[in-house]
Scaffold this active site. Sequence first.
Site: not given
Ligand code: NAD
Length: 499
Positions: A148, A172, A175-176, A225, A280, A382
Site C-alpha cells: 500500500f 495485483k 487492496e487498500r 512485508s 521501507c 518493524e
Molecule cells: P503486505 O505484505 O501486507 O501486503 C503486500 C501485498 O501482499 C498486498 O498486495 C497484499 O494484498 C498481499 N498480501 C497481504 N497478505 C497476504 C497473504 N497472507 N498472502 C498473500 N498475499 C498477501 O504489505 P503492506 O502492509 O501493504 O506494505 C507494507 C510492507 O511492505 C512493510 O513491511 C514495508 O517494509 C514493505 N515494503 C518493502 C519495500 C522493499 O522494497 N523492501 C518497499 C515498500 C514496502
Amino acid sequence: MRIIDHYIAGQSVASGTRHSDIFDPNSGKVQARVTLGDAATLDQAVVAARAAQPGWAATNPQRRARVMFAFKALVEAEIDDLARILSSEHGKVLADSRGDIQRGLEVIEFCCGIPHVLKGEFTHGAGPGIDIWSMRQPVGIGAGITPFNFPAMIPMWMAGVAIATGNAFILKPSERDPTLPVRLGELFRQAGLPDGVFSVVNGDKEMVDAILDHPDIAAVSFVGSSDVAHYISSKGWANGKRVQAMGGAKNHGVVMPDADLDQVVRDLAGAAFGSAGERCMALPVVVPVGADTADRLRDKLLPAIAALRIGVSTDPDADYGPVVTAAHKARIESYIDMGVAEGAELVVDGRGFTLQGHEGGFFVGPTLFDQVTPAMQSYREEIFGPVLQIVRADDFEAALKLCSDHQYGNGVAIFTRNGHAAREFAARVNVGMVGVNVPIPVPVAYHSFGGWKRSAFGDIGQHGMEGVQFWTKRKTVTGRWPDGGVGDTGSAFVIPTMA
Ligand code: NAD
C-alpha cells in the site's frame, strides 16, 4: 458507493463476489469498495496477456520505448490529479504523493532507453568460423504484487521494465489503495500500449495464490512485508516461477561524534516521520556513537519533533498525514505500548493523537524512544509508523555490529565528516543499500534497488540492469560458418575447448 473493479484488456471488468472497504484516512470513513477477484478473474487477464504478448514482444524495442515516452508525458500532464487520488486513499501529503509518482516515472525514463539496454553481447571469431552472441528475451507473462505504501512508484518499478522488455504484465496492487494503479492502466492504453499487455486484478490472498498457482505466469515480483515475501518466494519457486520478493525493513542511521548534528536532525525528521514512517526506506532507528553525541542529538531532536506539523493530506503545510487504516494505527500504538513495557524511555508519546476537526482520522503523533536495547521486541520488529528509537552505541564497532546483526538489511546510513569511517562502514556493514550523509539511500532508477537478509528473498533487485535481468531470459547462440558453408568437420567425442 464507488466500486473499484479490475482493469483487463483495456476495460473495466467486474469479477468476483467479495469486496473490501477503502477508507479516507483523513476522516476514517469508508469512501469506496474494491472488488476482490478470484482465479476466474485472473484467467481473464492471462487470456488477454497470452493473446497480446507475442505481438508486443515482436514490436521493435524503439517502438516499445515510444509507448514509455508517451506514458511519461501523460502521467506528467495529470500528476496533480493523480497525487490527489493517491493521497485520498493512502493518507500521505500531496507533495509526497507527487514524489511517489515522480520516482516511478524515473523508472519509466530508464525504460525509454530500453533499445540500448537490450543490445546483447557479441563475440566475433570465438573459434574458427565461430561467433557467439547473446540476447535477452522476455519471460512471457509476469505478475507484480505490490504494497500500500507506494501505490504509484512500485507498480511503475515493475510494470515499466516488464513491459519495455516485451512481456505482458499483470498487476495485483494493494487492496487498500487500488484506484491509482487502475488509472495507470488507462494511461498505458492512452499511450498506445496494446490491450492485454498491462492488466490490473484486484484482490487479497486468494488472488495472490491464484497468481502463484497459474501455470502461464512465468515470473512474480513482490514487494510487501517479510512473512508474505517469504511465503510468495517459497511457493513461487516451488511452482517453477522466477521470483523476486522484497520484504520489510528496520533501517538504522549511525551518527558519529563529528557529524553535523543540525543537518542530522533535519534529515532524521524527514526520514523518520515523513509519510508517517510508512516507508521501507524510512529511518526509524538512530544510533548515536558515544554518550555525548547521544545527549546532544536528543536535545536537538526534541524541538524538531515539537515543530512537526501533522495534518490532513491536502494541507500544504503538513509534514505528514494520517496512517493508512485504523488497524495500522492500532498496531503502531501497540508497539509504543510494548516499548514502554520493555523498559525503553518514552520521551515523546504520539499515542492518542487527534487532529481537531478530523477526530475520526487515523493520525499518530510523532514518538521518540531513548534507551532502546537490541533485546527489545519493539526494536527487533518493524513498526512502520512515526516512531523513532534511539539505540546508544559506545563506539563505531558497536554501531556497525548493531546494524549488521539486525534481522532486516534494507537500508542504513552513516552521518560523519570522516571519510575513512564512512568508507569502512560502507564496505563492512551487512545491509544492501547504504547512505553516507544520505538518510534515505534509495538508488536512482538506472541502478538497482534491493536489501539483504529478511528484507529481500531472491537475489535480483528492482529496476536498473537487475530489473532487466529479472524480466528477461538470456539466450546464448554459438554459430559456425566454416569456409564454404556448414561442411563435414567430423565427429567430436571429447568436449570442445578453445585450447
Ligand atoms: P503486505 O505484505 O501486507 O501486503 C503486500 C501485498 O501482499 C498486498 O498486495 C497484499 O494484498 C498481499 N498480501 C497481504 N497478505 C497476504 C497473504 N497472507 N498472502 C498473500 N498475499 C498477501 O504489505 P503492506 O502492509 O501493504 O506494505 C507494507 C510492507 O511492505 C512493510 O513491511 C514495508 O517494509 C514493505 N515494503 C518493502 C519495500 C522493499 O522494497 N523492501 C518497499 C515498500 C514496502
